[in-house]
Write an enzyme that holds these catalytic residues in place. Structure first.
Site, PDB file in Angstrom:
ATOM      1  N   CYS A   1      40.461  51.391  44.970  1.00 15.76           N
ATOM      2  CA  CYS A   1      39.539  50.247  44.828  1.00 15.76           C
ATOM      3  C   CYS A   1      38.088  50.646  44.606  1.00 15.76           C
ATOM      4  O   CYS A   1      37.270  49.807  44.218  1.00 15.76           O
ATOM      5  CB  CYS A   1      39.628  49.352  46.053  1.00 15.76           C
ATOM      6  SG  CYS A   1      41.277  48.666  46.318  1.00 15.76           S
TER       7      CYS A   1
ATOM      8  N   HIS B   1      39.237  40.523  42.431  1.00 16.24           N
ATOM      9  CA  HIS B   1      39.091  41.969  42.665  1.00 16.24           C
ATOM     10  C   HIS B   1      39.939  42.749  41.667  1.00 16.24           C
ATOM     11  O   HIS B   1      41.051  43.160  41.972  1.00 16.24           O
ATOM     12  CB  HIS B   1      39.515  42.285  44.103  1.00 16.24           C
ATOM     13  CG  HIS B   1      39.569  43.729  44.454  1.00 16.24           C
ATOM     14  ND1 HIS B   1      38.774  44.689  43.858  1.00 16.24           N
ATOM     15  CD2 HIS B   1      40.333  44.395  45.373  1.00 16.24           C
ATOM     16  CE1 HIS B   1      39.038  45.876  44.385  1.00 16.24           C
ATOM     17  NE2 HIS B   1      40.001  45.712  45.304  1.00 16.24           N
TER      18      HIS B   1
ATOM     19  N   CYS C   1      36.515  49.004  50.892  1.00 16.03           N
ATOM     20  CA  CYS C   1      37.620  49.755  51.480  1.00 16.03           C
ATOM     21  C   CYS C   1      38.503  50.272  50.350  1.00 16.03           C
ATOM     22  O   CYS C   1      38.401  49.822  49.209  1.00 16.03           O
ATOM     23  CB  CYS C   1      38.412  48.891  52.447  1.00 16.03           C
ATOM     24  SG  CYS C   1      39.163  47.423  51.711  1.00 16.03           S
TER      25      CYS C   1
ATOM     26  N   GLY D   1      42.562  51.660  49.359  1.00 10.51           N
ATOM     27  CA  GLY D   1      43.961  51.781  49.730  1.00 10.51           C
ATOM     28  C   GLY D   1      44.330  53.199  50.128  1.00 10.51           C
ATOM     29  O   GLY D   1      43.805  54.162  49.575  1.00 10.51           O
TER      30      GLY D   1
END
Length: 433
Positions: A135, A364, A396, A398
């Site tokens: 991300c 996103h 954040c 993954g």
């Protein structure tokens, strides 16, 4: 050569013995940069890495939004072309194009990005590569370009992000290594993102009411920002086609407004043009931001959403600042639980965070989010002017990580301070005796 000769002359002067009469008196003075400043620059700041342009496409729902029938490379080429058109930059001068992307097969996406550069008008001499830190890939691309410019590899580069979650779904390819069963944290890397969100809520006591309120606030702020035209400067309209799934009829449309309403599956792209400050000044380009620091950290994969709570303090410290010095925060709202936790953990002022809404409202598109956030942050800092000097982008990641980068408003730097103004001369440099 002349610089090298001057450098040698200065060094030789230091080696010559000095007389008592000629020796300067040593006096302690406040370190204008602050002892925690992690970077050193020339007095004219010519080696600063600055941002002169940052654009993005609208963010659309995957599989049913405005970009559902658009090739991924078309999204990237639109923002790359915008950088050239709006800055009048000679594309031959770009040292590298780095594109963050997550879901597409590596070699295919790398080729698509190379194709996008050609569509946008870049010559064959300009290289392209991709980067994948899940991300944070778009922000990682910007950081990679900034680091390369700082290292002297080239003076001008582009950090971008691209994701079509319509074209590439979130899925595991192939079998899973049975060794996974021996390592709990490795197992947790495969947890569905929704489960990690539930873990954050349960472990850190984030209530459903708090999560719902965060989502409502994100939508309200995004709707207000859209109505006020705040995204107009950063969004590049994309002319594409939409196919009616029932009749197969194609029609041409121009997408210039976000249509997302979930952080999970979206399509979009963004691009950021970076260069040395002296290069930007020589070309008369507006400096909208200065890249100050970047940090990536690791956290427990089972609660991967807490990444910003760890990455933000590290990035702020690396920039020689305190969290109180940050005027604006763009924190990716991957889930309401993790976003709420991070804001509470860092005790952030709600009026400084995601002031124009976030991913819960806008969407996103994994690889593009970092570049999108940079564009949104710098445009808002520009609007706020002297009342907003430092901003941060964070998300954040993954499998259990977090990333954050600190930016300074482009016209906020003066030649007397490195990071923040010294209010008194009571705080002496650590070197002062």
């Amino acid at each position: 050569m002349e610089k090298a000769i001057n450098r040698q002359r200065v060094l030789l002067q230091h080696l010559q013995p000095s007389t008592a009469a000629s020796a300067p008196l040593i006096s302690a003075s406040a370190c204008a940069a602050g002892d925690s400043a992690a970077y050193q620059r020339t007095s004219c700041f010519g080696d600063d890495v600055v941002i002169v342009a940052a654009y993005r496409t609208a963010i659309c729902k995957s599989k049913r939004g405005g970009f559902k029938d658009t090739y991924p490379e078309e999204l990237l080429s639109a923002v790359l072309k915008a950088l050239l058109d709006k800055t009048k930059l000679n594309p031959n001068e770009v040292g590298d194009i780095v594109v963050g992307s997550v879901l597409a097969p590596g070699s295919q996406r790398a080729t698509e990005c190379r194709m996008a550069a050609f569509y946008a008008g870049f010559p064959e001499t300009v290289p392209v590569r991709t980067v994948n830190r899940q991300c944070s890939s778009g922000l990682q691309a910007v950081a990679d370009v900034a680091a390369a410019i700082k290292a002297g590899f080239y003076d001008i580069g582009i950090g971008a992000g691209l994701e079509s979650m319509t074209a590439n779904a979130m899925a595991w390819d192939g079998s899973v290594n049975p060794k996974l069963n021996e390592f709990k944290q490795a197992q947790d890397c495969l947890l569905p993102m929704g489960i990690t969100s539930e873990n954050v809520a349960q472990r850190y006591g984030v209530t459903r009411i708090e999560q719902d309120q965060a989502a409502v606030e994100s939508h309200k702020k995004a709707a207000a920002a859209t109505a006020a035209g705040k995204f107009r400067e950063e969004i590049v309209p994309v002319t594409t086609k939409i196919v009616d799934p029932k009749t197969g009829e194609e029609k041409q449309v121009t997408i210039s407004v976000d249509d997302g309403n979930s952080s999970q599956v979206s399509d979009g792209a963004g691009a950021v043009l970076l260069m040395r400050r002296d290069v930007a000044m020589q070309r008369g380009l507006p400096i909208i931001g200065v890249f100050r620091s970047f940090v990536a950290v690791g956290v427990d994969p089972a609660v991967m959403g807490i990444g910003p709570a760890v990455a933000i303090p590290a990035a702020v410290k690396s920039a020689g600042l305190q969290i109180e010095d940050i005027d604006l925060f763009e924190i990716n709202e991957a889930f309401a639980s993790q976003y709420t936790y991070c804001c509470k953990k860092l005790e952030l002022d709600p009026t400084k965070v995601n002031v124009n809404g976030g991913a819960l409202a806008l969407g996103h598109p994994l690889g593009a989010t970092g570049a999108r956030c940079v564009s949104t942050l710098l445009n808002e800092m520009k609007r706020r002017g002297k009342d907003c000097r430092f901003g941060i982008v964070s998300m954040c990641i993954g499998s259990g990580m977090g990333a954050a980068a600190v930016f300074e408003r482009g016209d906020a730097v003066d030649e007397l301070t490195n990071a923040k103004r010294i209010q008194s001369h009571n705080l002496l440099s650590k070197d002062a005796k």
